[in-house]
Design an enzyme around this catalytic site. Structure first.
Site, mmCIF file in Angstrom:
data_model
loop_
_atom_site.group_PDB
_atom_site.id
_atom_site.type_symbol
_atom_site.label_atom_id
_atom_site.label_comp_id
_atom_site.label_asym_id
_atom_site.label_seq_id
_atom_site.Cartn_x
_atom_site.Cartn_y
_atom_site.Cartn_z
ATOM 1 N N GLY A 178 4.862 -1.194 -5.356
ATOM 2 C CA GLY A 178 4.842 -0.077 -4.652
ATOM 3 C C GLY A 178 5.738 0.891 -4.479
ATOM 4 O O GLY A 178 6.880 0.713 -5.136
ATOM 5 N N SER A 179 5.598 2.105 -4.043
ATOM 6 C CA SER A 179 6.476 3.065 -4.228
ATOM 7 C C SER A 179 7.714 2.707 -3.171
ATOM 8 O O SER A 179 7.701 1.918 -2.183
ATOM 9 C CB SER A 179 6.002 4.456 -3.694
ATOM 10 O OG SER A 179 4.988 4.893 -4.565
ATOM 11 N N GLY A 180 8.709 3.645 -3.173
ATOM 12 C CA GLY A 180 9.835 3.484 -2.179
ATOM 13 C C GLY A 180 11.123 2.763 -2.707
ATOM 14 O O GLY A 180 11.848 2.368 -1.798
ATOM 15 N N HIS A 181 10.980 2.306 -3.863
ATOM 16 C CA HIS A 181 11.981 1.478 -4.630
ATOM 17 C C HIS A 181 12.943 2.311 -5.620
ATOM 18 O O HIS A 181 13.660 1.728 -6.520
ATOM 19 C CB HIS A 181 11.467 0.334 -5.017
ATOM 20 C CG HIS A 181 10.999 -0.532 -4.230
ATOM 21 N ND1 HIS A 181 11.498 -1.067 -2.881
ATOM 22 C CD2 HIS A 181 9.687 -0.999 -4.028
ATOM 23 C CE1 HIS A 181 10.753 -1.936 -2.288
ATOM 24 N NE2 HIS A 181 9.554 -1.929 -2.927
ATOM 25 N N ASP A 183 0.488 -7.607 -6.154
ATOM 26 C CA ASP A 183 0.773 -7.155 -7.480
ATOM 27 C C ASP A 183 0.393 -8.257 -8.417
ATOM 28 O O ASP A 183 -0.492 -7.962 -9.407
ATOM 29 C CB ASP A 183 2.441 -6.962 -7.684
ATOM 30 C CG ASP A 183 2.961 -5.964 -7.047
ATOM 31 O OD1 ASP A 183 2.374 -4.945 -6.875
ATOM 32 O OD2 ASP A 183 4.272 -5.857 -6.907
ATOM 33 N N HIS A 192 11.599 -5.436 0.855
ATOM 34 C CA HIS A 192 10.441 -4.842 1.983
ATOM 35 C C HIS A 192 10.921 -5.021 3.490
ATOM 36 O O HIS A 192 10.301 -4.766 4.523
ATOM 37 C CB HIS A 192 9.025 -5.347 1.616
ATOM 38 C CG HIS A 192 8.611 -5.028 0.369
ATOM 39 N ND1 HIS A 192 8.864 -6.243 -0.572
ATOM 40 C CD2 HIS A 192 8.385 -4.035 -0.453
ATOM 41 C CE1 HIS A 192 8.202 -5.621 -1.841
ATOM 42 N NE2 HIS A 192 8.122 -4.438 -1.840
#
Length: 335
Positions: free
Chosen positions: A55-58, A111, A220
């Site tokens: 996921g994005s955001g990392h 994932d 998360h």
């Protein structure tokens, strides 16, 4: 919610546009797909391809490690959400240079499911694949259930070892073996003092008292192992390093690399104060630190907090760690 963005639904695509506009000489999109990033650097024919996804955001995980000596491709989904199996499959095929592709990613349900489907799709097109799930977060499950642990900041060291092994033209089986050896010696644990906000959700992922600290939280916002009264930097260092060395004992003469990772909202000065204590504790044990990493390497939007990763080295792993690597967001050339 107060964020410097445009429309929340455009957050990921506009981030990708920014990366390409800033670093298009080093990375590129796969056929214009704003969810698949590939290296734009020369690749040795016959090299094993190394890919990841999540996921994005990392940032800089995962996108920031596409480049020389690390990974060749990365697929991303929405914030904290897996990309599709089809985008993963497209990426895998684009990163096959003739000797197969290693899919190296964090141990998260979406994932895992999508990579398994993607590898099946790639195999139909005669691309040989292997998968390794990173499980370095010691707080997320006890030792007896280590296969359920999450992948967090230790992903960086896994990418580094796998990428260097591939650059040395090791076979796919050899790259898998040395990466698995590295992961057996990579342990991470983190703490958080504030939550983060996913743009399309618009509210914090969890709550924590002003005078409290969450020990062992996930990237998360997954719950940690306990909530404590706020601690000093030295107390955090002692607690986290103690938990890691309880599971992975260190002895006089050992060499390790240490990563003190900010989660997105922690000043570098605070990370350095924590590293100071970690380094002192390791020196007292007669343990030598090789190439320390202090900074933001695996974030969680604007979450405040940090994680500590210890990577226990042998001669082979040390050589791979020190091998040159350079991406738009990472280099060890000046370390």
């Amino acid at each position: 919610m107060k964020k410097i963005i445009n429309k929340p639904e455009n957050f990921v695509d506009e981030t990708m546009e920014g990366i390409i506009l800033a670093y298009g000489d080093k990375v590129k999109l796969l056929n214009g797909d704003k969810r698949v990033l590939l290296t734009n650097q020369p690749v040795k024919p016959g090299k094993v391809g190394i890919v990841t996804a999540g996921g994005s955001g990392h940032l800089p995980t995962f996108l920031g490690y596409v480049g020389q000596g690390l990974i060749d491709g990365c697929a991303v989904g929405n914030v904290f959400a897996s990309p599709s199996a089809q985008k993963m499959a497209d990426m895998i095929k684009a990163c096959d240079y003739g000797s197969g592709v290693l899919c190296l990613y964090g141990n998260y349900g979406g994932d895992t499911m999508n990579f398994e489907m993607a590898c099946e799709t790639a195999e139909f097109d005669d691309v040989t694949t292997a998968q390794i799930r990173v499980r370095d977060d010691i707080a997320s499950s006890p030792v007896e259930n280590a296969d359920k642990r999450r992948g967090v900041a230790g992903l960086l060291y896994a990418y580094k070892v796998a990428g260097a092994a591939a650059e040395k033209m090791m076979s796919l089986d050899e790259v898998v073996a040395v990466t698995e050896k590295a992961l057996a010696n990579i342990k991470t644990m983190g703490v958080a003092t504030t939550p983060c906000i996913v743009p399309e959700v618009g509210k914090p992922t969890f709550s924590i008292g002003e005078d409290k600290i969450e020990v062992g939280m996930g990237i998360h916002g997954e719950p940690g192992i306990e909530v404590r009264d706020m601690m000093t930097a030295d107390e955090i260092a002692e607690l986290v390093l103690g938990k890691i060395t309880d599971e992975m004992p260190l002895a006089e003469g050992d060499e390790v690399s240490v990563l003190v990772n900010g989660l997105g909202g922690t000043p570098l000065e605070e990370l350095l104060i924590v590293y100071r204590k970690v380094a002192m504790l390791l020196k007292d044990k007669g343990v030598t630190v090789v190439m320390p990493h202090i900074g933001e390497y695996a974030t969680s939007m604007e979450m405040a907090g940090l994680s500590i990763t210890v990577f226990k080295l042998d001669a082979e792993l040390k050589e791979l760690l020190l091998s040159p690597a350079s991406t738009p967001f990472y280099t060890n050339l000046n370390k």
